[in-house]
Scaffold this motif. Structure first.
Motif, PDB file in Angstrom:
ATOM      1  N   GLY A 100      -7.962  -1.721 -61.986  1.00  0.00           N
ATOM      2  CA  GLY A 100      -8.588  -0.561 -61.361  1.00  0.00           C
ATOM      3  C   GLY A 100      -9.643   0.075 -62.244  1.00  0.00           C
ATOM      4  O   GLY A 100     -10.727   0.456 -61.773  1.00  0.00           O
ATOM      5  N   THR A 101      -9.345   0.174 -63.529  1.00  0.00           N
ATOM      6  CA  THR A 101     -10.283   0.844 -64.436  1.00  0.00           C
ATOM      7  C   THR A 101     -11.604   0.085 -64.484  1.00  0.00           C
ATOM      8  O   THR A 101     -12.682   0.691 -64.422  1.00  0.00           O
ATOM      9  N   ASP A 207     -11.728   5.599 -54.204  1.00  0.00           N
ATOM     10  CA  ASP A 207     -10.788   4.896 -55.063  1.00  0.00           C
ATOM     11  C   ASP A 207      -9.508   4.590 -54.277  1.00  0.00           C
ATOM     12  O   ASP A 207      -8.663   5.466 -54.075  1.00  0.00           O
ATOM     13  N   HIS A 243      -3.171  -5.872 -57.880  1.00  0.00           N
ATOM     14  CA  HIS A 243      -2.049  -5.887 -58.841  1.00  0.00           C
ATOM     15  C   HIS A 243      -1.153  -4.642 -58.724  1.00  0.00           C
ATOM     16  O   HIS A 243      -0.300  -4.421 -59.554  1.00  0.00           O
ATOM     17  N   LYS A 244      -1.375  -3.866 -57.664  1.00  0.00           N
ATOM     18  CA  LYS A 244      -0.430  -2.774 -57.379  1.00  0.00           C
ATOM     19  C   LYS A 244       0.355  -3.176 -56.115  1.00  0.00           C
ATOM     20  O   LYS A 244       1.271  -3.971 -56.211  1.00  0.00           O
TER      21      LYS A 244
END
Ligand SMILES: Cc1ncc(COP(=O)(O)O)c(C=O)c1O
Length: 443
Positions: A100-101, A207, A243-244
């Motif tokens: 995410g970052t 986001d 990946h969440k």
């Protein structure tokens, strides 16, 4: 200070593996549903699928699409499927990133470079985002030389659109908001912020790192989910993390753009290197093939049907947990969480002490501040632990209430102190010192 050197002789593979497994004994055991975040668990079948797909491409490097055309194929197919999941049309484009970052960093870079190309008169670019936005935006602003202006949220912990509007200046290039927010699990008013962005020709990033792979399925299941994706005309880019709630291992996310012209501002090319023309889509150079393969595999393995089933399980567990927590005297859930993330606080007991008591009972909840609360990200697997968790929570809360007000000690006191320290510069300095000590070899 102690320093280690390389072992002179190698150890047997079995010995090394046995050591690795033994190291885990002190870690949070996410397999049993005692952890509420960090790992998104959907059961053994999904875990095996992700692991085997990763292993099949463990050493391949997506840096070179010429040497590994199969990774390019999987990446472009993945982006296309995910683009349509979020209602982009055929023009939608994107890139796979490490998380995410990185996705957020890339979107902020694209927005900055788009503004450089289209609004060259802006020399000191600014971004406007609510207080609940993920700190990856503060990090991106810091790395990329933007000023970030953070605006208040309403009583339901959603962005106040009026405050965002008032914070727009002639230097504003980017508005950002979230669906769903990490601290309280809320969906910001994306349609209203989108209208604001469109009216001012500003870049708007949504986001969806956390909520991305949950909201479309909750919506299909009949839950009330306001539009949060490319259906909203002002949205130019989105970040969504497989990946969440895509249940693959860490190291893979996607940044999406409404079209290729927007995405182009993300790319980096250096044409004069003696090693050849260096052209990469995102921040990373070498990129793990395993991450791409497992992401591709999970979409195909679960399909819409699998995602719907898992979203239903996670939502049902969330509803039961929220109701159970609301029924405990002195505890309350913040707002009306629309998805599978929420937090709760208390007007009777110290929640940081409550977190310590829960940890003694094997439950790992993360402490939050401003206001004091405990965080829960619910995985499908949590449907198995609703009752035992509520029982322990009731017990721990009753124990603290019966003991009456007491000065928090240990971990609870430390967290409370960091949260309420009036001098935020001092809080930052303490956190930096903590990091320095943390990442040091221990005796
Ligand atoms: C809403 C939101 N955005 C961004 C991120 C950052 O994602 P990552 O930790 O993969 O960099 C997170 C992480 O939890 C998040 O919840």
């Amino acid at each position: 200070m102690k320093q280690l050197s390389l072992p002179k002789k190698g150890m047997a593979k079995e010995e090394v593996l046995s050591l690795l497994h033994s190291f885990k004994s002190g870690d949070s055991d996410w397999h049993d549903g005692h952890l509420f975040g960090l790992v998104y668990y959907a059961g053994e079948d999904v875990e095996d699928m992700a692991r085997e797909a990763y292993a099949a491409y463990m050493f391949e490097n997506a840096l070179s699409p010429f040497d590994f055309p199969s990774l390019l194929k999987m990446e472009t197919e993945f982006i296309s499927m995910v683009g349509s999941l979020f209602h982009g049309d055929e023009a939608a484009a994107g890139s796979m990133t490490s998380g995410g970052t990185e996705s957020i960093l890339m979107a902020v870079k694209a927005a900055r470079d788009w503004a450089r190309a289209h609004q060259p008169e802006i020399k000191a670019p600014e971004m406007v985002a609510p207080l609940t936005i993920h700190p990856a935006f503060n990090k991106a602003a810091d790395y990329l030389g933007l000023k970030i202006i953070q605006t208040p949220v309403d009583g339901e912990f959603r962005a106040e659109v009026g405050a965002m509007k008032e914070s727009i200046t002639p230097n504003t290039i980017l508005l950002a908001a979230t669906a769903v927010t990490y601290p309280h699990g809320m969906i910001d008013p994306i349609a209203e912020i989108g209208a604001l962005a469109a009216a001012r020709n500003l870049w708007f990033h949504v986001d969806g790192c956390l909520g991305g792979y949950m909201l479309p399925f909750l919506e299909k299941l009949g839950n009330e989910i306001p539009p949060f994706d490319f259906r909203v005309p002002g949205v130019r880019s989105m970040s969504v993390d497989i990946h969440k709630y895509g249940y693959v291992s860490k190291g893979v996310s996607t940044v999406l753009y409404r079209n290729i012209d927007l995405r182009q501002h993300q790319f980096y090319v250096y044409a004069d290197w003696p090693g050849g023309v260096y052209a990469t889509p995102s921040l990373s150079g070498a990129r793990p093939g395993g991450a791409i393969a497992s992401a591709w595999a999970i979409l195909h393995c679960l399909g819409e049907e699998g995602f719907l089933k898992l979203a239903k399980a996670a939502r049902q567990a969330t509803v039961k947990l929220v109701e159970g927590i609301q029924a405990i005297p002195g505890l309350f859930v913040f707002g009306k969480p629309p998805a599978t993330v929420f937090s709760f606080g208390s007007d009777k007991i110290n929640v940081y002490q409550l977190a310590v008591k829960l940890k003694e009972r094997g439950w790992h909840l993360h402490s939050q501040h401003r206001p004091a609360s405990l965080h829960l990200t619910i995985s499908p697997y949590h449907e198995k632990i609703v009752e035992p968790f509520l029982k322990d929570l009731r017990g721990a809360a009753a124990e603290l209430a019966a003991a009456g007000p007491a000065e928090p000690a240990g971990e609870a006191a430390l967290y409370g102190m960091m949260a309420t320290l009036p001098d935020r510069k001092a809080a930052k300095a303490l956190a930096l010192q903590y990091l320095n000590n943390l990442y040091r070899l221990k005796e």
